[in-house]
Design a protein around this motif. Sequence first.
Motif, PDB file in Angstrom:
ATOM      1  N   LEU A  14      -3.566   2.340  -3.302  1.00  0.00           N
ATOM      2  CA  LEU A  14      -3.288   2.657  -1.896  1.00  0.00           C
ATOM      3  C   LEU A  14      -3.676   4.112  -1.648  1.00  0.00           C
ATOM      4  N   GLY A  66      -0.057   6.110  -4.755  1.00  0.00           N
ATOM      5  CA  GLY A  66      -0.926   4.981  -4.430  1.00  0.00           C
ATOM      6  C   GLY A  66      -1.386   4.234  -5.671  1.00  0.00           C
ATOM      7  N   MET A  75      -5.259  -0.183   1.802  1.00  0.00           N
ATOM      8  CA  MET A  75      -5.020  -0.961   0.584  1.00  0.00           C
ATOM      9  C   MET A  75      -6.366  -1.405   0.023  1.00  0.00           C
ATOM     10  N   TYR A 101      -0.827  -0.251  -7.328  1.00  0.00           N
ATOM     11  CA  TYR A 101      -0.409  -1.279  -6.368  1.00  0.00           C
ATOM     12  C   TYR A 101      -0.627  -2.641  -7.040  1.00  0.00           C
ATOM     13  N   GLY A 130       2.658   1.917  -6.326  1.00  0.00           N
ATOM     14  CA  GLY A 130       2.217   2.907  -5.337  1.00  0.00           C
ATOM     15  C   GLY A 130       2.953   4.227  -5.489  1.00  0.00           C
ATOM     16  N   LEU A 141       5.429  -0.441   0.812  1.00  0.00           N
ATOM     17  CA  LEU A 141       4.179   0.056   1.387  1.00  0.00           C
ATOM     18  C   LEU A 141       4.448   1.244   2.316  1.00  0.00           C
TER      19      LEU A 141
END
Lengths: 589, 450
Positions: free
Chosen positions: A450, A342, A467, A345, A522, A317
């Motif tokens: 993300l 992003g 998120m 995820y 991500g 993350l």
Amino acid sequence: MARQEQKKDVVIVGLGWTGSIAGIELAREGLDIVALERGHDQATVPDFKYPNQIDELKYGVRLKMMQKPSQQTLTVRRNGGETALPYRSLGSFLPGNGVGGAGTHWNGLNWRPQPEEMKLRSYVTETWGEEIIPEGMNLGDYPVSYDELEPYFTHFEKVAGISGKAGNVNGEIREGGNPFEGWRSEDYPMPQQKRTWDSQKFHDACTAAGYHPFQAPAGIASTAYVNPYGMQMGPCNYCGFCERYGCYQYSKSSPQTAILDALKRMPNFEYRTQSEVLRVELAEDGKTATGVTYWDEAAQEEVFQPADIVILSSFSLNNVHLMLLSGLGEAYDPLTGTGTLGKNYAYQMNGGVTMFFEDDHFNPFVGHGANGVCIDDFSVNQNDFGALGFIGGSYWRSGTFNGQPIRNMPLPKGTPSWGAGWKDGIGKWYGHAMSIGSHGSHMSYANNHLDLDPTYTDRHGRPMMRMTFNWQDNDLRMNQYQKSRMEPLAQSMNPDLMQSSFKDIGAQYDVRPYQTTHNTGGHIMSETASEGAVNRYCQTWKAHNVFAMGAGNFVQNTQYNPTGLVGGLAYWTVNAIRTQYLSNPRPLV
Amino acid sequence: MTKLLRILAALVVLGVVALLAFIFVPVQRTQPATELAADWQPEPGQGKYVMDAGDCVACHTAPDGEELAGGRAIASPMGTIWSTNITPDPETGIGGWSFEDFRAAMIDGVAPDGTHLYPAMPYENYRMMTEEDLRALYDHLMTEVAPVRNAVEETSLDFPFNLRFGIRAWNWLALDKGPGFVPAGASETEDRGQYLVEGPGHCAACHSPRNAFMAQDGKTAGDANFLAGGTIDGWSAPALHGEGSSLRDWSTAEMAAYLATGRNVHSAANGEMGLVVEHSLQHLSDADNIAMAAFLKGLDGDAGEIPATLASNAGPMPDAPADAAGKATAEMLTEAQPGMPEGARLYLDNCSACHFVTGKGAPEIFPELQGNSLVTAAKTKPLISVILNGADVPSTAKRPMHLVMQGYADRLSDDEVAELASFLRGAWGNDAPAVSAADVATVRAEAATH
């Protein structure tokens, strides 16, 4: 004006598993390296020493080893229609903190993906056709195959010191191992662990049902062990303090036991703690990075660290956040499908059955994080997706991994949660419960992604990461299928009571209870620059001297715990840097 | 009467003259055992290697000080001796020394101005070094080491040890061997090992007992008490051979692994031996560590199989089951009856996770306690100190893990440590007398002031 440090050949962002791997392998190439670690330094002694470390309240409940939300967190929402709010109290997932990272406080389950999982889109379309892929699912192939990664999985398992029993050595199926695993060039480096009583019961039930039980692959030493760096592990004593704790006994596979002391001996390597990287700095043409800017906590100032190569090896993350902030790619837009950062995820879809046996004593205080017997009979490569109506699978495991009194007192549903009724329940059932867990795959979807939060900023004034995540029907159907198969098996063991815990169709993501810290994707790997953030060597498409490590590379999540794939990919990437990139720095694809 | 007085006066005068001569007539420097050609030059790296073999760094470097610049406090029975600066700084180091000056210090224990060095400097052993090694070492110190200006504290011992001329008489008694090295001729490998052990390695300085004059009792192979066990700073340096030696069961390969890495399947080096491994032995070639191991094993009659190289031993190593001597203790600990002795209970609660109910530990990481010389030593300070304060094994090239055992000072009382230590000294066939709480209190107090 930021202070400027002397230029290095390589700057490593985050000194956990992958940062340590990059550090030692590139230091062996003679490169001048600095690793920047946001958290504190920590070593087995004094930081994990006995009995201070086995303090459930401090570490298990108050999460002393984890990232503090005040230090770094993100905002969470379930879909584009909601307003994301900050994750102010750790619940669903627990990013670690300090030298060693999540490698210090994991459970030690070390799996390789199945070969089919690495080429899942092709496997699905070739076997059932593209039409079974649900709307909104970003099903993809990894741009690297299992066969290509096999030597790197093997090497990581030797470094990490994994105990287990192979089920498939060069295509030859071996009794007692997992017959459904991908081929291995060698057996595990250490013999498999011993069985606890619950895992023995599960083993016997699986055998009777015609399933194929095997011992979980454990980053928990079954013997004394010396790894290829000469680093050492001591045999585990089954104290049951693995997840959320550092191991006081040198028994858990971690950067501390596998790499760090060897790395610290190298004169061309240094590391700085309390140094939080704020952004990667790009050259004017935007095609390479010039280094990173970090926050020096002790000096309370920003520092520019120039370097020829940047290795992003923080938690998945945090890697994505850093890349978004630094412009290392275009942010993913779920509506248009454009952009890559992003994207995809993903998480993990888990469930389980708990059984109570009045006459069995399971001694739950005997165990370890990777204890247990598993089956892969309902895993990705065993499921007929076309007939079952979902894409995915799970592995099952049964084995006590701790008997910690605050959080691990399973009681039959309906038992009061306090007072005399609770005491009676504990008196009757403590030590008489066992469970089977289903640890399932999680696909990638347009909804789950993300990006940068438009409202909230962190302590450095940077936008927080946002998120957007919710459970999806495909994975919930997979979960319900596992339930439908697991309950009969549990019933066959004749428990006095049993209860299930599987998310139902329509379940909504709840960020409060702990679920798993397998946050993936991500900055995914891709064949082309338009599909993902990094190429098959985990080199960013945007800047060829930036490489991203970790589970952020996962195209979608596998059914397994991610560390084996993370470790294998790290050695794969470092090998590409060593053998292809250093002599001629350029985009490798 | 006058005649008697005259004789007495003459005797007094003679005595005074002799004493003055003893004090003031310069000591004759021993001539080299071998003459080298005037143009003799050491091989590249040879001098540094001799320095590593001689472990010069360990004593001549202060904690956190510049390497070889001196200033480390060496505890001796006579008081604290401060190590000197041996970098080539002309004023505070040895920059003004000729090779002959240097050789005299190394083999006669005499400084260029004629004063005697305290025998904390092991010239008793360095006397056995070859002229080639002395020349190479001198060359290294003078040309490859950077001068460091560091005036170290002068050693000033209490009377009578402040009268350095007394050492002249001590030397007459102590320097009964050398100069030069006499190989026993067992094999080329063992002879090389013998040279390293007797000469630069100065193993006898700790591992041989001291005689009534505090000189090493046993300096070379064949001496009755050679490496038969000694003491250093209150710690026992175990016997390296002979009936009572706990190292007797080690193979040459295991002994060599211990020297090179500070650990083997039986034991781990800590304390003073940890420093030797850290500063000296890990830097030596495999061949030399094997040679020393072979020589030491040969002292018990037969070196056994002498490996060509040190095996990497990467991979899994199962721990050993209890043997006949350890069976009763292992069973008692496994049964864990509530009525077991307190020491055994403390062992289960604090130690058995790593060292196991067998007392066998785990290879290369958790030392054996059964038959462990530190556990059963006559001097109980080391065992008590390890329980209270922990121990650590240095990071070495082949085994880079800095392996630390935590201490239990904050967890166990003096009584409990005494119970535990006494249990260890009697478990698995160990047979050493008990430890008292007062012994523990003494060691605890020492640690607090250090």
